[in-house]
Design a protein around this motif. Structure first.
Motif, PDB file in Angstrom:
ATOM      1  N   MET A   1      30.954  19.955  47.225  1.00  0.00           N
ATOM      2  CA  MET A   1      29.809  20.526  47.932  1.00  0.00           C
ATOM      3  C   MET A   1      29.408  19.595  49.075  1.00  0.00           C
ATOM      4  O   MET A   1      29.260  18.388  48.873  1.00  0.00           O
ATOM      5  N   ALA A   2      29.233  20.165  50.251  1.00  0.00           N
ATOM      6  CA  ALA A   2      28.857  19.376  51.432  1.00  0.00           C
ATOM      7  C   ALA A   2      28.251  20.307  52.480  1.00  0.00           C
ATOM      8  O   ALA A   2      28.413  21.528  52.421  1.00  0.00           O
ATOM      9  N   TRP A   3      27.554  19.709  53.432  1.00  0.00           N
ATOM     10  CA  TRP A   3      26.980  20.468  54.532  1.00  0.00           C
ATOM     11  C   TRP A   3      28.061  20.772  55.560  1.00  0.00           C
ATOM     12  O   TRP A   3      28.810  19.888  55.963  1.00  0.00           O
ATOM     13  N   GLN A   4      28.115  22.016  55.994  1.00  0.00           N
ATOM     14  CA  GLN A   4      28.981  22.452  57.091  1.00  0.00           C
ATOM     15  C   GLN A   4      28.022  22.820  58.229  1.00  0.00           C
ATOM     16  O   GLN A   4      27.163  23.687  58.046  1.00  0.00           O
ATOM     17  N   THR A   5      28.134  22.151  59.371  1.00  0.00           N
ATOM     18  CA  THR A   5      27.176  22.374  60.461  1.00  0.00           C
ATOM     19  C   THR A   5      27.853  22.947  61.703  1.00  0.00           C
ATOM     20  O   THR A   5      29.028  22.706  61.957  1.00  0.00           O
ATOM     21  N   GLN A   6      27.061  23.702  62.458  1.00  0.00           N
ATOM     22  CA  GLN A   6      27.473  24.225  63.759  1.00  0.00           C
ATOM     23  C   GLN A   6      27.039  23.240  64.843  1.00  0.00           C
ATOM     24  O   GLN A   6      26.158  22.405  64.621  1.00  0.00           O
TER      25      GLN A   6
END
Length: 138
Positions: free
Chosen positions: A64-69
């Motif tokens: 689980m991790a943050w995926q950013t634009q």
């Protein structure tokens, strides 16, 4: 059940929830976080959920991790004006700098803002200085 809504913040909105996730807008950022309490179906169309600039989900490695634009603003702020305090000239304001953590957290629980206002009102209503213990923390 009574629903409490924060009335003195303009930079937090719960846009939608359901399917085990929450769609929040905090300041300029729209984020998706898992929330096991959201067992109902989402109300918004997928197109609204696709506007999220940061999503906490499984990455290619399976963690689980943050995926950013690119449009995501890494340092952003949450501001909340507390109810007027009798001894203060103007209502106090809480300003918190937010960041994405290695968990789904962002540094604050904005949905708790209604509880902060409730606590200020309760404390002001008594004629003594109460001792308060916050049992909500990590």
């Amino acid at each position: 059940m009574k629903t409490l809504k924060p009335e003195t913040t303009t930079n937090y909105r719960l846009l939608d929830s359901g399917g085990g996730k929450k769609l929040d807008q905090i300041g300029p950022n729209i984020i998706i976080r898992p929330d096991s309490n959201c067992v109902w179906n989402r109300r918004q169309d997928d197109i609204n959920w696709q506007k999220a600039q940061a999503v906490f989900s499984k990455n290619k490695q399976g963690t689980m991790a943050w995926q950013t634009q690119k449009s995501f603003k890494e340092q952003w702020f949450f501001t909340y004006q507390l109810p007027a305090i009798k001894s203060a000239e103007k209502p106090p304001t809480i300003t918190c700098q937010l960041r994405l953590s290695t968990s789904k957290n962002i540094g604050i629980y904005p949905e708790q803002a209604a509880n902060w206002a409730w606590m200020v009102n309760i404390i002001q209503s008594v004629r003594y200085s109460p001792h308060v213990l916050n049992l909500f923390g990590h």
